[in-house]
Design an enzyme around this catalytic site. Structure first.
Site, PDB file in Angstrom:
ATOM      1  N   GLY A   8      21.191  17.532  -9.152  1.00  7.36           N
ATOM      2  CA  GLY A   8      20.396  17.686  -7.863  1.00  7.36           C
ATOM      3  C   GLY A   8      19.136  16.768  -7.937  1.00  7.36           C
ATOM      4  O   GLY A   8      18.031  17.008  -7.486  1.00  7.36           O
ATOM      5  N   ASN A  85      19.167  21.463 -11.982  1.00  8.70           N
ATOM      6  CA  ASN A  85      18.338  21.736 -10.892  1.00  8.70           C
ATOM      7  C   ASN A  85      19.034  21.861  -9.569  1.00  8.70           C
ATOM      8  O   ASN A  85      18.770  22.578  -8.613  1.00  8.70           O
ATOM      9  CB  ASN A  85      17.386  20.464 -10.688  1.00  8.70           C
ATOM     10  CG  ASN A  85      16.649  20.650  -9.326  1.00  8.70           C
ATOM     11  OD1 ASN A  85      15.853  21.402  -9.082  1.00  8.70           O
ATOM     12  ND2 ASN A  85      17.186  19.765  -8.403  1.00  8.70           N
ATOM     13  N   SER A 137      14.665  30.780  -9.309  1.00  7.35           N
ATOM     14  CA  SER A 137      14.149  30.897  -8.157  1.00  7.35           C
ATOM     15  C   SER A 137      13.078  32.363  -8.056  1.00  7.35           C
ATOM     16  O   SER A 137      13.843  33.213  -8.865  1.00  7.35           O
ATOM     17  CB  SER A 137      14.814  30.799  -6.956  1.00  7.35           C
ATOM     18  OG  SER A 137      14.010  31.494  -5.723  1.00  7.35           O
ATOM     19  N   TYR A 150      22.269  33.492  -3.010  1.00  7.29           N
ATOM     20  CA  TYR A 150      21.612  32.502  -3.850  1.00  7.29           C
ATOM     21  C   TYR A 150      20.686  33.364  -4.812  1.00  7.29           C
ATOM     22  O   TYR A 150      20.474  32.787  -5.914  1.00  7.29           O
ATOM     23  CB  TYR A 150      20.343  32.063  -2.734  1.00  7.29           C
ATOM     24  CG  TYR A 150      19.258  30.997  -3.118  1.00  7.29           C
ATOM     25  CD1 TYR A 150      19.850  29.880  -3.491  1.00  7.29           C
ATOM     26  CD2 TYR A 150      17.961  31.513  -3.344  1.00  7.29           C
ATOM     27  CE1 TYR A 150      18.854  28.954  -4.170  1.00  7.29           C
ATOM     28  CE2 TYR A 150      17.054  30.469  -3.924  1.00  7.29           C
ATOM     29  CZ  TYR A 150      17.361  29.387  -4.277  1.00  7.29           C
ATOM     30  OH  TYR A 150      16.594  28.526  -4.796  1.00  7.29           O
ATOM     31  N   ALA A 152      21.565  36.003  -6.564  1.00 10.34           N
ATOM     32  CA  ALA A 152      22.748  36.193  -7.254  1.00 10.34           C
ATOM     33  C   ALA A 152      23.009  35.059  -8.275  1.00 10.34           C
ATOM     34  O   ALA A 152      22.929  35.157  -9.311  1.00 10.34           O
ATOM     35  CB  ALA A 152      23.916  36.933  -6.730  1.00 10.34           C
ATOM     36  N   LYS A 154      21.051  32.469  -9.010  1.00 10.59           N
ATOM     37  CA  LYS A 154      19.787  31.966  -9.879  1.00 10.59           C
ATOM     38  C   LYS A 154      19.499  33.151 -10.642  1.00 10.59           C
ATOM     39  O   LYS A 154      19.280  32.841 -11.930  1.00 10.59           O
ATOM     40  CB  LYS A 154      18.507  32.126  -8.746  1.00 10.59           C
ATOM     41  CG  LYS A 154      18.534  31.108  -7.752  1.00 10.59           C
ATOM     42  CD  LYS A 154      18.791  29.606  -8.595  1.00 10.59           C
ATOM     43  CE  LYS A 154      18.569  28.414  -7.651  1.00 10.59           C
ATOM     44  NZ  LYS A 154      18.977  27.045  -8.279  1.00 10.59           N
ATOM     45  N   ILE A 183       7.841  26.151  -2.912  1.00  9.85           N
ATOM     46  CA  ILE A 183       7.398  24.667  -3.152  1.00  9.85           C
ATOM     47  C   ILE A 183       7.341  23.993  -1.853  1.00  9.85           C
ATOM     48  O   ILE A 183       8.432  23.954  -1.211  1.00  9.85           O
ATOM     49  CB  ILE A 183       8.222  24.182  -4.419  1.00  9.85           C
ATOM     50  CG1 ILE A 183       8.354  25.053  -5.459  1.00  9.85           C
ATOM     51  CG2 ILE A 183       7.927  22.606  -4.621  1.00  9.85           C
ATOM     52  CD1 ILE A 183       6.831  25.274  -6.207  1.00  9.85           C
TER      53      ILE A 183
END
Length: 239
Positions: A8, A85, A137, A150, A152, A154, A183
Site C-alpha cells: 500500500g 500498510n 488502527s 475493518y 476485526a 486490524k 490522520i
C-alpha cells in the site's frame, strides 16, 4: 543497502513511509494494486532525489500471485524490512454487511499479511536481522460503528504480530504494530471537519502521515532492537 517492502505504498501514509525509509538509505519497494500508476510516480520522485526505489504490483488477496511476486523480489535480495500498510474500508453496519464486504476487507489485511510475510520469513531469518511492522488502527482498540469488518481485520493483525514476534525474536527479527488514529489525508478531509476532530481527539488535531512514518522508520531501524510484539498507538490521546 537494506531492502524495504511497503505494501500500500501509494497511499498517503504509505507514501510518507516510503519517503522516510528512502531518506534513511534503504532501497524501497513500493507496492500497489489498484494504484500502480501512483506507485510508479512515487518511485520516479524518489529516484529523482537520488534514492533507490522500484514499484511492485500485485493483488494481496490473491495469495498464490503474491507469493510469486515475493519470490521474484527474493531474486534481487531479501527484503529485511517489511511494512504491511495495505488495507481497505467498506464501511456498513453489521446488520447490512454482505459476505463479500466482510471477506474483502479481511482479505487485504489478513490474507495480505500472510501472502507477503510467509514467503519472506525463512530468507529473512537466515540473515538474522529483520523488521516487520503492520499498520493497525485505533478502531481495533476502540471499535467504530460501521467498521466491524475493518476493526476485526486490524485487531487480527495485532494478534498476528504479537504471535509472530515470539517465533522470530531469537533470530534478530522484531514484529510490531502501529495503530494510527485520525490522520490527515484528502479522504479524511472530506468526511470529518477540524471542529469534529477537535472534539474527538485530546490533542485537538489530526495526525500527519509524516508522524506515522517517523514511528515506522524508528521501528524499522537498529535503534528499536529490543521492542517487539507491541502495538504502539499514534492517535493524539484517543486511546
Amino acid at each position: 543497502m537494506k531492502r524495504a517492502l511497503v505494501t500500500g505504498g501509494a497511499s498517503p501514509i504509505g507514501a510518507a513511509i516510503c519517503r522516510k525509509l528512502a531518506s534513511d538509505g534503504l532501497h524501497v519497494i513500493v507496492h500497489a494494486h489498484a494504484s500502480r500508476t501512483r506507485a510508479e510516480a512515487l518511485v520516479a520522485e524518489l529516484q529523482a532525489q537520488g534514492a533507490s526505489a522500484e514499484a511492485l504490483g500485485c493483488d494481496l488477496s490473491d495469495i498464490a500471485a503474491t507469493g510469486s511476486a515475493m519470490q521474484s523480489l527474493l531474486a534481487d535480495g531479501v527484503p529485511q524490512v517489511v511494512v504491511h500498510n495495505a488495507g481497505t474500508h467498506d464501511d456498513v453496519t453489521m446488520a447490512g454487511m454482505s459476505a463479500s464486504q466482510w471477506r474483502d476487507v479481511l482479505s487485504v489485511s489478513l490474507d495480505g499479511f500472510y501472502a507477503v510475510v510467509q514467503p519472506l520469513l525463512l530468507p529473512m531469518t537466515r540473515t538474522r536481522w529483520g523488521r516487520i511492522v503492520v499498520l493497525s488502527s485505533v478502531a481495533a482498540q476502540l471499535g467504530n460503528r460501521g467498521q466491524v469488518n475493518y476493526a476485526a481485520a486490524k485487531a487480527g493483525l495485532e494478534g498476528a504480530a504479537r504471535s509472530l514476534s515470539r517465533e522470530v525474536a531469537s533470530r534478530g527479527i522484531t514484529v510490531n504494530a502501529v495503530a494510527p488514529g485520525i490522520i490527515a489525508s484528502p479522504a479524511t478531509d472530506t468526511i470529518i471537519s477540524a471542529e469534529q476532530i477537535a472534539g474527538m481527539v485530546p490533542a485537538r488535531r489530526a495526525g500527519q502521515p509524516d508522524e506515522v512514518a517517523d514511528l515506522v522508520a524508528f521501528l524499522a531501524s537498529e535503534r528499536s532492537a529490543y521492542i517487539t510484539g507491541q502495538t504502539i498507538g499514534i492517535n493524539g490521546g484517543m486511546a
